[in-house]
Design an enzyme around this catalytic site. Structure first.
Site, short mmCIF file in Angstrom:
data_model
loop_
_atom_site.label_atom_id
_atom_site.label_comp_id
_atom_site.label_asym_id
_atom_site.label_seq_id
_atom_site.Cartn_x
_atom_site.Cartn_y
_atom_site.Cartn_z
N ASP A 143 -1.73 -5.13 -34.29
CA ASP A 143 -1.19 -4.14 -35.22
C ASP A 143 -1.95 -3.88 -36.55
O ASP A 143 -1.78 -3.13 -37.37
CB ASP A 143 0.14 -4.47 -35.26
CG ASP A 143 0.62 -5.53 -36.27
OD1 ASP A 143 -0.27 -6.45 -36.53
OD2 ASP A 143 1.83 -5.60 -36.27
N SER A 144 -3.18 -4.72 -36.77
CA SER A 144 -4.13 -4.45 -37.91
C SER A 144 -4.62 -2.93 -37.57
O SER A 144 -5.08 -2.37 -38.52
CB SER A 144 -5.07 -5.35 -37.90
OG SER A 144 -5.71 -5.79 -36.74
N LYS A 223 1.83 -10.35 -28.16
CA LYS A 223 1.87 -11.14 -29.08
C LYS A 223 3.13 -11.04 -29.92
O LYS A 223 3.36 -9.60 -30.34
CB LYS A 223 0.71 -11.08 -30.07
CG LYS A 223 0.64 -11.98 -31.22
CD LYS A 223 -0.58 -12.44 -31.90
CE LYS A 223 -1.43 -11.38 -32.86
NZ LYS A 223 -0.78 -10.99 -33.99
N GLU A 292 -2.39 -18.20 -38.10
CA GLU A 292 -3.04 -17.40 -39.29
C GLU A 292 -2.89 -17.96 -40.72
O GLU A 292 -1.97 -18.28 -40.97
CB GLU A 292 -2.41 -16.03 -39.16
CG GLU A 292 -3.23 -15.15 -40.32
CD GLU A 292 -2.87 -13.44 -39.97
OE1 GLU A 292 -2.20 -13.23 -39.05
OE2 GLU A 292 -3.35 -12.83 -40.72
N1 MHF Z 1 -9.39 -5.87 -41.30
C1 MHF Z 1 -8.23 -6.67 -41.34
N2 MHF Z 1 -8.55 -7.95 -40.81
C2 MHF Z 1 -7.36 -8.88 -40.76
O1 MHF Z 1 -7.62 -9.95 -40.33
C3 MHF Z 1 -6.12 -8.38 -41.04
C4 MHF Z 1 -5.64 -6.89 -41.33
N3 MHF Z 1 -6.93 -6.23 -41.53
N4 MHF Z 1 -4.68 -6.44 -41.34
C5 MHF Z 1 -3.53 -7.32 -41.08
C6 MHF Z 1 -3.99 -8.67 -41.04
C7 MHF Z 1 -3.45 -9.07 -42.61
N5 MHF Z 1 -4.35 -9.96 -42.84
C8 MHF Z 1 -5.16 -10.80 -44.19
C9 MHF Z 1 -5.31 -9.90 -44.91
C10 MHF Z 1 -5.78 -10.48 -46.17
C11 MHF Z 1 -5.81 -11.85 -46.66
C12 MHF Z 1 -6.28 -12.46 -47.71
O2 MHF Z 1 -6.85 -11.60 -48.27
N6 MHF Z 1 -6.14 -13.67 -48.05
C13 MHF Z 1 -6.68 -14.31 -48.85
C14 MHF Z 1 -5.82 -15.45 -49.19
C15 MHF Z 1 -5.97 -15.93 -50.64
C16 MHF Z 1 -5.04 -17.37 -50.70
O3 MHF Z 1 -3.80 -17.31 -50.66
O4 MHF Z 1 -5.86 -18.29 -50.99
C17 MHF Z 1 -8.25 -14.47 -48.92
O5 MHF Z 1 -8.96 -14.52 -49.93
O6 MHF Z 1 -8.46 -14.97 -47.99
C18 MHF Z 1 -5.50 -12.69 -45.32
C19 MHF Z 1 -5.10 -12.15 -43.93
C20 MHF Z 1 -5.18 -10.52 -41.37
N7 MHF Z 1 -5.03 -9.12 -40.76
C1 KIV Z 2 -5.24 -10.46 -37.41
C2 KIV Z 2 -5.02 -10.36 -35.95
C3 KIV Z 2 -4.89 -11.97 -35.50
C4 KIV Z 2 -3.90 -9.44 -35.89
O1 KIV Z 2 -2.74 -10.26 -35.79
C5 KIV Z 2 -4.09 -8.12 -35.84
O2 KIV Z 2 -5.08 -7.84 -35.51
O3 KIV Z 2 -3.08 -7.63 -36.28
#
Ligand code: MHF
Ligand code: KIV
Length: 448
Positions: A143-144, A223, A292
């Site tokens: 669902d991304s 999922k 995740e």
């Molecule tokens: N393009 C894209 N890739 C993805 O993997 C993804 C999406 N969109 N949309 C739905 C979710 C959202 N997701 C995400 C989005 C952002 C972070 C992120 O920025 N995380 C921080 C964590 C920082 C911390 O808490 O330490 C990072 O810097 O990685 C993680 C998962 C994974 N999914």
């Molecule tokens: C980031 C992946 C695992 C997902 O759940 C998605 O594409 O929505």
């Protein structure tokens, strides 16, 4: 609630009570546990082999010609040849090789022989075709899709019909009959995220809605994000043979702001809670577990304690498989910031109008776990290629260098001669009519 869940809830309570005694006591507690059989294992209500499992309930997609069933030792090519030979000798129909898909059992066996599982997202026909270029084991219509392909701020905005629409396109790509040749790898298992809003319905409404997504999206399974709250739904679906991958750790459907997309299971208490949830979801019948955004060590420990395969994203190398968003590995433009980044890279050296718009020169536009495989493999990115192509196209149109003679179609000489003769006559008549009209108008002017 299962006894597993309730037992370790008690343990968790104890840990939390001891919180004032610091993490030290928690660590001791964990260490003691690692010597003795884990509480949750010892107290399991039933043995794995007696529990509901996909090895016992062959689901609909496992209807393959004999010798091609999941786990069969026979070569795929052989089985397909004999089946198609039968088909053509009995009915005279053209040869058709039904594509053999990866099954839940194959994935289970991959975990057992420690072969990493490769899962990747696809949202449309071309991205699904790309899955057939390699041995992708699981295609996920994540669902991304909502953020990446449809421009919604969060995955909560994803419309169910939109999800189904994209699932069907992916299914057409993955299962394209032209790509059913036996020399190609088996087709991936196709699953989609249960769109936000369905799991939140009462069970009587959620089950038919979930099955609708499977049927209309031509999926092998779903999922489902969530912890204990989704156990009734998962139990129900899996008891009738619908394949469900659970999704724990970071659950993007739970958040409505990007700032909340952060690392999960950072503390021992949270990690134990994660393991407890994972075990309960496995017990509910999930065929695999997506984990995740959790510390690698935590995901590895959960993986060791689950019988079903784990698939990690931002969860380190200790899981049974990995998943990423296809657009992310391509370095595609999936946010306005990533477009500015590509423009900035293009304008390197000179004065860059786009860099002034960027909040921080090197602020990441993607999560930490994303690797730009396109850059690694080709020295460029999907985003850079797309921008360069669009810019070059517009320039060529403006300069009239596109299209050239080879990029158009020709007409037979005699057809052109006939058309030209007809047009000459047509133009003469038009001119005569126009002159006559003008003559009438000036006559009118005289009368007035
Ligand atoms: N393009 C894209 N890739 C993805 O993997 C993804 C999406 N969109 N949309 C739905 C979710 C959202 N997701 C995400 C989005 C952002 C972070 C992120 O920025 N995380 C921080 C964590 C920082 C911390 O808490 O330490 C990072 O810097 O990685 C993680 C998962 C994974 N999914
Ligand atoms: C980031 C992946 C695992 C997902 O759940 C998605 O594409 O929505």
């Amino acid at each position: 609630m299962s006894s597993v869940a309730s037992t370790s809830k008690v343990t968790l309570g104890l840990l939390q009570k001891g919180a004032s005694a610091s993490l030290w006591s928690a660590t001791c507690d964990l260490a003691a546990r690692s010597r003795a059989p884990p509480v949750w294992t010892a107290n399991r209500s039933s043995d794995y082999r007696t529990r509901r499992s996909f090895s016992q309930s062959r689901a609909a997609w496992s209807v393959w010609p004999s010798g091609m069933e999941p786990g069969s030792e026979r070569k795929r090519g052989e089985a397909q040849q004999s089946t198609s030979a039968q088909a053509s000798s009995t009915s005279g129909l053209p040869k058709y090789h039904p594509p053999r898909s990866i099954t839940v059992q194959d994935l289970q066996e991959m975990k057992e022989r420690q072969e990493p599982i490769a899962m990747l997202t696809a949202y449309d026909y071309p991205s699904a075709l790309a899955h057939r270029s390699a041995k992708v084991d699981i295609s996920l219509i994540g669902d991304s899709l909502a953020n990446v392909a449809l421009g919604h701020p969060t995955t909560q905005q994803l419309d169910i019909d939109a999800m189904v629409h994209h699932c069907a396109a992916v299914s057409r790509g993955v299962n394209d009959p032209i790509l059913s040749h036996p020399s190609l790898p088996p087709t991936p298992l196709i699953i989609a995220d249960l769109p936000f809003g369905i799991a939140q319905l009462p069970l009587e409404a959620a089950v038919p809605a979930a099955l609708d997504v499977v049927r209309k999206g031509r999926l092998h399974g779903l999922k489902i994000e969530g912890g204990r709250e989704v156990i009734p739904l998962i139990s129900h679906l899996t008891s009738f043979g619908t394949a469900v991958m659970a999704h724990i750790g970071l659950q993007p459907q739970r958040f409505s702001s990007a700032s909340a997309l952060s690392l999960q299971a950072r503390t021992a208490v949270e990690a134990i809670e994660l393991l407890d949830e994972a075990l309960a979801l496995e017990e509910a019948g999930a065929f695999a577990m997506l984990i995740e955004c959790v510390p690698g060590r935590v995901a590895a420990e959960v993986t060791k304690r689950l019988r079903i395969p784990t698939i990690g994203i931002g969860a380190g190398k200790g899981t049974d498989g990995q998943v990423l968003v296809q657009d992310d590995i391509l370095g595609e433009i999936n946010s306005p910031l990533s477009l500015l980044r590509v423009l900035e890279a293009q304008e390197q050296g000179g004065e860059s109008p786009s860099s002034s718009l960027l909040p921080k020169p090197s602020a990441p536009t993607t999560p930490r776990f994303v690797r730009n495989f396109a850059m690694q493999a080709t020295g460029t990115t999907g985003g850079a290629v797309r921008v360069a192509a669009v810019q070059a196209y517009v320039k060529a149109v403006k300069e009239r260098t596109y299209p050239n003679d080879e990029e158009g179609y020709k007409m037979k000489r005699e057809e052109w001669a006939a058309l030209k003769a007809w047009l000459e006559e047509f133009d003469q008549q038009e001119a005569a009519t126009a002159a006559a009209e003008e003559g009438r108008q000036s006559a009118d002017e005289v009368i007035v």
